[in-house]
Enzyme design. Sequence first.
Site: not given
Length: 587
Positions: A78, A152, A176
Amino acid sequence: MTRIHVAAMASAVQSGSSSAEAVMAETLARIAAYDAVQPQIWISRAADADLLAQARAVDARIAAGEVLPLAGVPFAAKDNIDVAGLATTAACPEFAYQPASDATVIARLKAAGAICVGKTNLDQFATGLNGTRSPYGLPRNAHDLAWVSGGSSSGSSVAVAAGLVPFALGTDTAGSGRVPAAFQHLIGFKPSRGRWSGTGLVPACRTLDCITAFTNDAADAGLVDAVLAGFDVADAYSKPLADRALAARRFGVPRRDQRNWFGDIEAEYLYEKALATLATLGDVVEIDIAPLLEAAQLLYGGPWVAERTAAMAGILASNPDAIDPTVRAVVEQGWQHSAVDLWNAVYRLAAIKRQADLLWHDIDVLAFPTTPTSYRVAEMLAAPVGLNSNLGLYTNFVNLLDMAAVAVPAGVKANGVGFGISFIAPADTDRALLGLAAVWADATGHPAPPPLDLEGKMQTVKLAVVGAHLEGMPLHWQLTSRNAVFVGAFETAPSYRLHAMADSTPPKPALVYDPGGAAIKIEVYELGVAEFGSFVVDVPPPLAIGTVTLADGSSVKGFVAEPRALNGATDITHLGGWRAYIAQRSA
């Protein structure tokens, strides 16, 4: 694409039955193929040549006698986690920086033989649970592109769900690392706070943030945990490693009157099926979850939102317009809370945690729905705050109350989108929870996720525009009002002629197929099927929507013209595009 597993891949490379270089070549081919579907799952990637060189270096280490637990395994990270050589953006171009070194988790994975292929898209500054808050595009659910990926950690989850890499790193503050796992039939492992180092992570809420892993089974998550778990003196929130036993015979579930599905009867049905399976593994105990829901409200409804504000204070002050409007609206609320508010909330959270800790006298583990429902991208864009909040109903409290969690698949909806449950237990029960996740897989028969049906599930249409709908032109609003996503600037195949129509207000071109024509500059946008349909209805004659061939031989929908459009029109093919014609008129 077939999903792949960490353990099998590492074993093949370590044993010599495959090589890291061969694995990387196959990985790059899978990624290139999927780029035609969702290039927006990535923010940056390492060059192919560099990745192949890294793979050869892993093969050399094995040849020299090293035993590497993640030998040659490609992974994604990420883009709020530092990877040397790739910019860290947190999905905000104006925030981007070049890290001087790898985050601790990245360094440990590389030492174990894993190779980071790239940085994945995310809800900007890890603020969101849906995956639609990024200027780099909107990653969509791998099983139905009309539906949200979850966030996310959106890009990381899609990279694993689409079979591009066998594991990916995400982060989790409010869910997330679990919500996207549920939507895409993945394991979402959220370790206890401090179990994995946060050094090199752009903070969202620094006291709560956890780096997480997406994998295809619990054993793979265990392999990643074995490499990453451990104390890091450079991380002020790291703690000594501990592993607590967990009986996992009494499963705490929400009281029936406290289950909120937001109208999603499929999710309710699948949870009832999950409870029936749990009853074969132990006792299902209904509990009062009011204290947990109150803790969840503190995360965004209380002063903890100010911790996000603190993490983003610099860019909020220097360049607020660089921040996604929804993210900024959420984070700016932190300025409203005082130190008195914070301490009162700290005291209340301590009281709630005492209540939550008492639950463990009556149950061993919580077995909650990971999310109560899921949404289409168009629905989320229309109500970005309210619907996002719904997704976190059963996840927001976990980090505040210092619990460990693992999200597991628990069913398939009619559209292929996943439903999942989460096993949640006290801090330091991580290994036991992964063991429970494996038991759950055995109990449910290790169901394979539905195959990706990218053609059948494609719920968007790519549209080429050539004139008044270009960005900055008078009719561009007809695209933005339909949430059209810019795909890129291209040229047609060299077989079109462009004409400026006579007496057209605003001025419009007519694109006409002609084998002796030329390449014409265009822009391509992506719209939902319903939005595309409403757009077509508004196209006035003599223009129409047909099929336009691009320079690379691919085809998209696009503006074409009836023969009558050329009555009195001026051939402007030699200018190569509409912008050049408009500039000439204005000169």
